[in-house]
Design a protein around this motif. Structure first.
Motif, PDB file in Angstrom:
ATOM      1  N   GLN A 240      53.148  15.332  51.304  1.00 51.68           N
ATOM      2  CA  GLN A 240      53.210  16.084  50.051  1.00 51.68           C
ATOM      3  C   GLN A 240      54.615  16.131  49.467  1.00 51.68           C
ATOM      4  O   GLN A 240      54.806  16.031  48.254  1.00 51.68           O
ATOM      5  CB  GLN A 240      52.691  17.505  50.290  1.00 51.68           C
ATOM      6  CG  GLN A 240      51.234  17.577  50.708  1.00 51.68           C
ATOM      7  CD  GLN A 240      50.783  18.990  51.002  1.00 51.68           C
ATOM      8  OE1 GLN A 240      51.502  19.942  50.760  1.00 51.68           O
ATOM      9  NE2 GLN A 240      49.575  19.137  51.545  1.00 51.68           N
ATOM     10  N   ASP A 241      55.619  16.293  50.327  1.00 47.28           N
ATOM     11  CA  ASP A 241      56.996  16.408  49.856  1.00 47.28           C
ATOM     12  C   ASP A 241      57.751  15.085  49.896  1.00 47.28           C
ATOM     13  O   ASP A 241      58.961  15.058  49.672  1.00 47.28           O
ATOM     14  CB  ASP A 241      57.757  17.440  50.708  1.00 47.28           C
ATOM     15  CG  ASP A 241      57.248  18.853  50.478  1.00 47.28           C
ATOM     16  OD1 ASP A 241      56.524  19.065  49.495  1.00 47.28           O
ATOM     17  OD2 ASP A 241      57.568  19.740  51.295  1.00 47.28           O
ATOM     18  N   ASN A 289      43.610  14.878  50.928  1.00 43.77           N
ATOM     19  CA  ASN A 289      44.992  14.456  51.155  1.00 43.77           C
ATOM     20  C   ASN A 289      45.240  13.077  50.563  1.00 43.77           C
ATOM     21  O   ASN A 289      44.379  12.201  50.601  1.00 43.77           O
ATOM     22  CB  ASN A 289      45.301  14.420  52.650  1.00 43.77           C
ATOM     23  CG  ASN A 289      45.248  15.793  53.283  1.00 43.77           C
ATOM     24  OD1 ASN A 289      45.566  16.802  52.645  1.00 43.77           O
ATOM     25  ND2 ASN A 289      44.838  15.843  54.542  1.00 43.77           N
ATOM     26  N   ARG A 290      46.433  12.902  50.001  1.00 48.40           N
ATOM     27  CA  ARG A 290      46.807  11.611  49.441  1.00 48.40           C
ATOM     28  C   ARG A 290      47.009  10.604  50.570  1.00 48.40           C
ATOM     29  O   ARG A 290      47.639  10.886  51.581  1.00 48.40           O
ATOM     30  CB  ARG A 290      48.102  11.745  48.636  1.00 48.40           C
ATOM     31  CG  ARG A 290      48.497  10.482  47.877  1.00 48.40           C
ATOM     32  CD  ARG A 290      49.706  10.755  47.005  1.00 48.40           C
ATOM     33  NE  ARG A 290      50.902  11.029  47.798  1.00 48.40           N
ATOM     34  CZ  ARG A 290      51.916  11.789  47.368  1.00 48.40           C
ATOM     35  NH1 ARG A 290      51.852  12.347  46.173  1.00 48.40           N
ATOM     36  NH2 ARG A 290      52.969  11.977  48.143  1.00 48.40           N
TER      37      ARG A 290
END
Length: 663
Positions: A240-241, A289-290
């Protein structure tokens, strides 16, 4: 921790002119503890006296060679860390297939060093072996990079083996080539760096200097294996980050509540990563989720440049300042395999037994085509000591499953957050290894000594088995919770369905729960694996150190073989039983090791006269008489440097054979 074997191998290669057998033995045994410590080699190098404690300046050539180890480990662990997500989310492997692949990767990367050591010792020497391995390794990594781009897929990021896609086949070929390159490099780098410290008379540097050199070498391994993987997941596009996916492509997993959405019926779970979604499915189903797609970026712009730079620096060092290149010193592997074949085919000399173990080798003495009687006895001595490696293979089976089963457990059932994902969590294992070594060496073990608790190698080995088994049992506990909140529709981890999909986020465990199991596995490696290596080196003939290293590497291969047997039957539906049973058996092996090997006698204990004779001859190969004895052998093989006497390797097969011929 297998890297520590090669560090020990180089330390045991020290040579000093005029050394006596007793002083050499003291140096060898005194080095063992510091060989496996990050700091004690510098702080406690007082085991040597007089000129042995003098630090001689490092040469530039040493550091130019160490750079190769840094680059190779940087690449190896960066690629391996992302194999879980890449194979399951991009190449379409099932959980069981990924487990088997990881077993193959471990087996191949730790079996090929036997070939590399044999080629270097018997034919090419260390410099040429590394030089020939460089294009092989780079070629394999380049193929891996290209296969992970849109060029390798039928419809990127889908169809890796359909509609013209070849990414799956390219992946298998690439990791096989890379494993071969790794095997050629791995046994050569550390000892080749030590050779650069020899003086004009052929003497090795002082033991303290060698220990400090290998402290730098070992730190290069750990920095490479930690920094590379640390950045890999952040660049891959799956956190995510971290960096977003590039090239205009995106891919997402099925959302946790997709099973109650009508448009997702029959498509989720698992459909979003295996089949291109329709517009409706993309909008309503694929919101989980990616999925990382930047593998080409991580491997091509992070791993590959570092590996190329490392090899380029190495080759520049061959030009300026130049390397001391010893000719091949001979390999015991050929003799050993001839003895193994003779034992398997039950050849016999009909002599009376001498009362020592490994009788099948004793029967080969004096037979045509077999090595000398003394060499056969030294093989027996080594096999007696390394017999503990056989049950210890279970340790490495469990250690390997931490990564494969651990990833399958994490994705998609555990909640990831921020920069920590299922790949990044596995990088906590080397972190715990780094911090636990000084804690054990400077706090725990000294405390045991002050309390007068006699802790043997076997005690540590058994405790390492218990800790590793406990980690798997805790993994089973986490899996029990996951199973209580949902179920797997198929054998694959991507098929997980929540019992209460509407509120699935409230029931997800954090990925940080896996910090416990990876932390314990790192501690287990420090406690158990290091003790096994120490025991093997102390109890085996010094001239057989290369074979001891080979056998140490084979414990990882043994664990992979167990995985080949077990993992074809593994599914996520029965995963919890595998975790509990494997962990429980490993924990029981701990007390079992204490019981079976508690009064273990090493080859040195059973054949003390032979050990003394071996270490005396090893010392001679480093003294003036040894130089005279093997000078003709060196001349017959030809020399690469200006000083052929500086090329004699202490304890090598050619040197030991020459010493025997003078008797």
């Amino acid at each position: 921790m297998t890297d520590s074997v090669i560090r020990a191998d180089a330390i045991l290669s020290q040579r000093r002119v005029g050394a006596t057998a007793s002083s050499l033995r003291t140096g060898v045994e005194g080095s063992i503890r510091s060989v496996y410590s990050l700091g004690s080699s510098v702080l406690h190098s007082a085991i040597y006296t007089n000129d042995d404690g003098v630090l001689t300046p490092f040469t530039l050539a040493c550091f130019l060679i160490i750079v190769v180890e840094f680059g190779e480990r940087f690449n190896y662990y960066t690629t391996k860390l992302l194999y879980g997500s890449y194979t399951t989310q991009m190449l379409g492997m099932s959980s069981s297939e990924y487990n088997l692949f990881l077993n193959f990767n471990d087996f191949w990367n730790y079996a090929t060093p036997l070939l590399g050591a044999f080629i270097a010792d018997a034919f090419l020497g260390r410099y040429k072996t590394i030089a020939y391995a460089a294009p092989i390794y780079i070629g394999g990594l380049t193929l891996l990079v290209v296969s992970s781009t849109p060029l390798g897929y039928g419809d990127f990021p889908y169809y890796p083996s359909e509609n013209g896609g070849w990414a799956l086949y390219g992946f298998w070929v690439a990791v096989t080539i890379m494993g071969l390159g790794c095997g050629l490099i791995k046994p050569c780098v550390s000892v080749f760096a030590a050779e650069q410290l020899k003086d004009e008379y052929g003497n090795d540097a002082s033991p303290r200097t060698l220990e400090k050199l290998y402290l730098w070498w070992y730190m290069a391994i750990n920095v490479g294996s930690f920094v590379g993987p640390l950045a890999g997941p952040l660049l891959s596009g799956g956190t995510q980050d971290g960096l977003d996916n590039l090239l205009g492509y995106q891919k997402f997993q099925c959302t946790g509540n997709a099973t109650i959405i009508p448009a997702c019926e029959g498509y989720c779970p698992g459909g979003c990563i295996s089949t291109p979604p329709t517009e409706v499915q993309a909008a309503e189903c694929c919101n989980g989720n990616r999925v990382a797609l930047n593998y080409w970026l991580v491997w091509g712009c992070w791993s590959l440049p570092m590996l190329v730079i490392a090899f380029a620096i190495f080759f520049v060092g061959g030009w300026r300042p130049g390397y001391i290149c010893a000719p091949p010193g001979g390999s015991y592997l050929g003799d050993f395999f001839r003895c193994m074949w003779g034992a398997i085919t039950c050849r016999s000399n009909d002599r009376k037994p001498d009362g020592k173990p490994i009788r099948c080798f004793e029967k080969l003495k004096g037979l045509p085509g077999m090595p000398s009687d003394r060499t056969i006895d030294e093989f027996r001595m080594m096999l007696i000591t390394t017999s503990i490696f056989i049950p210890f293979s279970l340790f490495f089976f469990c250690n390997s499953q931490m990564y494969s089963w651990g990833y399958n457990q994490c994705d998609p059932a555990l909640r990831i957050a921020g920069w920590m994902d299922c790949n990044q969590m596995q990088n906590t294992n080397p972190f715990f290894i780094l911090i636990s070594i000084p804690i054990l060496d400077f706090i725990v073990y000294p405390f045991f000594i002050r309390m007068r608790w006699h802790i043997t190698h076997v005690h540590k080995i058994g405790m390492g088995m218990i800790i590793m088994g406990l980690a798997l049992v805790i993994m089973g506990g986490i899996q029990t919770y996951i199973n209580s909140k949902g179920y797997y529709k198929t054998d694959d981890s991507s098929s997980y369905v929540y019992n209460n999909p509407a509120n699935y986020k409230e029931e997800q465990l954090s990925v940080y729960w896996q910090l416990i199991i990876f932390g314990l596995s790192g501690i287990a490696e420090v406690v158990g694996n290091i003790a096994v290596l120490e025991l093997a080196y102390v109890g085996s003939p010094p001239s057989m150190k290369s074979l001891v290293m080979a056998f140490a590497l084979m414990t990882t291969c043994g664990g992979a073989i167990i995985g080949f047997i077990v993992n074809p039957f593994f599914t996520m539906s029965n995963a919890v039983y595998y975790m509990y049973i494997s962990g429980g058996v490993c924990m029981l092996f701990g007390p079992g090791m204490w019981w079976v090997f508690g009064k273990m006698k090493t080859g040195r204990d059973l054949m003390p006269e032979l050990f003394e004779a071996n270490i005396t001859d090893v010392a001679k190969t480093g003294g003036n008489k040894g130089i005279e004895a093997v000078e003709s052998s060196i001349n017959s093989m030809g020399s690469i440097g200006s000083n052929p006497l500086a090329q004699i390797e202490m304890g090598s097969k050619h040197a030991m054979d020459a010493i025997q011929e003078t008797k």
